[in-house]
Scaffold this motif. Structure first.
Motif, PDB file in Angstrom:
ATOM      1  N   VAL A  65       0.847  -1.192   0.000  1.00  0.00           N
ATOM      2  CA  VAL A  65       0.000   0.000   0.000  1.00  0.00           C
ATOM      3  C   VAL A  65       0.886   1.247   0.000  1.00  0.00           C
ATOM      4  N   SER A  66       0.579   2.166  -0.920  1.00  0.00           N
ATOM      5  CA  SER A  66       1.318   3.427  -0.963  1.00  0.00           C
ATOM      6  C   SER A  66       0.336   4.557  -1.205  1.00  0.00           C
TER       7      SER A  66
ATOM      8  N   TYR B  55       9.706  -1.130   2.972  1.00  0.00           N
ATOM      9  CA  TYR B  55      10.754  -1.357   1.964  1.00  0.00           C
ATOM     10  C   TYR B  55      11.631  -0.129   1.758  1.00  0.00           C
ATOM     11  N   GLY B  56      11.476   0.858   2.632  1.00  0.00           N
ATOM     12  CA  GLY B  56      12.338   2.033   2.587  1.00  0.00           C
ATOM     13  C   GLY B  56      11.850   3.167   1.708  1.00  0.00           C
ATOM     14  N   PHE B  57      10.611   3.105   1.235  1.00  0.00           N
ATOM     15  CA  PHE B  57      10.057   4.176   0.402  1.00  0.00           C
ATOM     16  C   PHE B  57       8.992   4.930   1.188  1.00  0.00           C
ATOM     17  N   HIS B  58       9.002   6.239   1.075  1.00  0.00           N
ATOM     18  CA  HIS B  58       7.952   7.034   1.710  1.00  0.00           C
ATOM     19  C   HIS B  58       6.650   6.792   0.947  1.00  0.00           C
ATOM     20  N   PRO B  59       5.532   6.646   1.635  1.00  0.00           N
ATOM     21  CA  PRO B  59       4.268   6.380   0.952  1.00  0.00           C
ATOM     22  C   PRO B  59       3.879   7.427  -0.095  1.00  0.00           C
ATOM     23  N   LEU B  60       4.342   8.655   0.071  1.00  0.00           N
ATOM     24  CA  LEU B  60       3.972   9.707  -0.883  1.00  0.00           C
ATOM     25  C   LEU B  60       5.015   9.911  -1.971  1.00  0.00           C
TER      26      LEU B  60
END
Length: 116
Positions: free
Chosen positions: A30-31, A59-64
């Protein structure tokens, strides 16, 4: 109304997974803004079961970060002259560049940097 729309959003996502994914789904990532909505993620958790529902930040990614990253990728492909659409998915008649370059004061310097 908000509760109903949140439920409908989760149901639409889970329905699309069932409809379009031909193999068993083990994980739903979910992002976007919905990743911050605990109610939406909770609904999706039981609707997508047995798949695990995880926010993209594990996983190290910002949701936005997805949207700006996508626009950056499309911009790079436009500068390179590479068509980035998928005609079979969009109904377009042919591959096409997805952007327009409007030269600014640093355009030549930028182009020299890209082509080194």
């Amino acid at each position: 109304m908000v509760a109903t729309l949140t439920f409908l959003t989760a149901r639409t996502i889970a329905g699309a997974i069932r409809r379009f994914v031909t193999r068993p789904v083990q994980e739903v990532i979910v992002s976007g803004g919905g990743a911050f909505n605990r109610t939406l993620v909770g609904h999706l958790g039981w609707m997508a079961w047995p798949a695990a529902v995880r926010p993209v930040d594990v996983y190290g990614f910002h949701p936005l970060s997805k949207e700006p990253a996508a626009f950056a990728l499309l911009a790079v492909e436009t500068v390179r002259g590479v068509a980035a659409n998928v005609p079979s998915a969009t109904g377009a008649r042919r591959p096409a560049l997805l952007g327009k370059i409007v030269p600014g004061s640093n355009y030549l310097r930028l182009m020299r940097t890209l082509h080194q």
